[in-house]
Scaffold this active site. Structure first.
Site, PDB file in Angstrom:
ATOM      1  N   GLU A   1       0.703  -1.179  -0.190  1.00  0.00           N
ATOM      2  CA  GLU A   1       0.034   0.045  -0.116  1.00  0.00           C
ATOM      3  C   GLU A   1       0.942   1.256   0.098  1.00  0.00           C
ATOM      4  O   GLU A   1       1.624   1.581   1.109  1.00  0.00           O
ATOM      5  CB  GLU A   1      -0.870   0.098   1.316  1.00  0.00           C
ATOM      6  CG  GLU A   1      -1.646   1.199   1.372  1.00  0.00           C
ATOM      7  CD  GLU A   1      -2.875   1.173   2.445  1.00  0.00           C
ATOM      8  OE1 GLU A   1      -2.364   0.365   3.386  1.00  0.00           O
ATOM      9  OE2 GLU A   1      -3.833   2.168   2.569  1.00  0.00           O
TER      10      GLU A   1
ATOM     11  N   GLU B   1     -11.768   1.369   5.268  1.00  0.00           N
ATOM     12  CA  GLU B   1     -11.042   1.796   6.050  1.00  0.00           C
ATOM     13  C   GLU B   1     -11.115   3.213   6.485  1.00  0.00           C
ATOM     14  O   GLU B   1     -10.626   4.050   5.733  1.00  0.00           O
ATOM     15  CB  GLU B   1      -9.328   1.664   5.722  1.00  0.00           C
ATOM     16  CG  GLU B   1      -8.373   1.694   6.963  1.00  0.00           C
ATOM     17  CD  GLU B   1      -7.000   1.804   6.166  1.00  0.00           C
ATOM     18  OE1 GLU B   1      -6.183   1.100   6.701  1.00  0.00           O
ATOM     19  OE2 GLU B   1      -6.760   2.595   5.304  1.00  0.00           O
TER      20      GLU B   1
END
Ligand code: LER
Ligand code: MN
Length: 272
Positions: free
Chosen positions: A154, A249
């Protein structure tokens, strides 16, 4: 078919951070199931905090999958990064992540490398840090193969790393790993809103290297609570044939339950 997931944080010290559910695995699974999510994504202090047999039972009882597992506690709790100037620290970081790969691997879930990628600094040049990062991704991707799961890289916005901030940079990183690497890109819409020139174009650039999405709005609120143009973005995600998780998230705003509910409503609206 894309799948929905909601984050569950077990890290009390991170309370207030961008995870939706905070009351443990059992309560998290219950809420996820009630609202119709396909999976949960878990952020923990490390494998020792999770009883895998209990997690298996909870997932089975609630007919949920495990979408992914976070590794951020390696930095938050142990101060480890994969680009530290100290080779021992880098090795400890990789070992920490391997234990998390094993834990998630049992459930078919990949581990996410986010904040543990660290920063380049005066001590470690950008080239050197990117070399350490590439070597670690290659090694961890290889390690994850035995569980048939990818290793999930990420990139983050500029306030959280100075290594890769945009999809294009992650594509370059992954392409530098050679043909048979087992690493996918996590595209987090919050970071993309800060760093990309055009979020839709970035999805097209990532194409089938994108293997996980953090589904969240421009301000880290649940999708629908910010200003990302989700009509266009969802069309771009569909146009690349993306068929994995959209994992929420987001901040638990205005409350955990409301955030989870708003997320699944947005998911159904754009992807249902
Ligand atoms: C933090 O901003 C984030 O997006 C996490 O997924 C990285 O660990
Ligand atoms: Mn993220």
């Amino acid at each position: 078919m894309v799948k929905s997931a909601v984050t569950v944080s077990l890290v009390e010290a991170a309370r207030g951070g961008p995870f939706i559910l905070w009351d443990g695995l059992e309560a998290g699974c219950k809420t996820a199931k009630e609202l119709g999510f396909d999976a949960i994504e878990v952020f923990s202090l490390g494998p020792e905090q999770i009883d895998s047999d209990q997690l298996e039972k909870l997932l089975n009882d609630h007919e949920l999958s495990l979408a992914a597992v976070g590794t951020g506690a390696g930095k938050v709790k142990h101060g480890l990064t994969l680009t530290s100037p100290c080779s021992e620290e880098r090795d400890k970081g990789k070992e920490f992540i391997k234990r998390i790969i094993e834990m998630g691997g049992r459930f078919g879930a990949g581990a996410i490398l986010g904040s543990m990628q660290g920063f380049w600094t005066e001590e470690v040049s950008k080239d050197e840090a990117l070399k350490y990062l590439a070597e670690a991704c290659a090694e961890l991707g290889e390690y994850a193969k035995q569980f048939n799961v990818p290793f999930i890289y990420e990139h983050l916005n500029r306030f959280e790393t100075n290594l890769c901030n945009r999809v294009e940079e992650s594509v370059d990183l992954l392409n530098s790993l050679g043909e048979n690497h087992n690493v996918v890109i996590l595209a987090d819409l919050f970071h993309m809103n800060i760093e990309e020139v055009d979020i839709c174009e970035a999805f097209r650039t990532g194409g089938d290297l994108i293997g996980h999405i953090h589904f969240v709005d421009s301000n880290r609120r649940p999708v629908g609570g910010g200003h990302i143009d989700m009509d266009s973005v969802s069309a771009a995600i569909k146009s690349i044939g993306y068929d994995r998780y959209l994992s929420a998230e987001a901040l638990p705003y205005p409350s955990e339950h409301e955030a989870a509910k708003q997320t699944i409503e947005s998911y159904n609206r754009y992807f249902g």
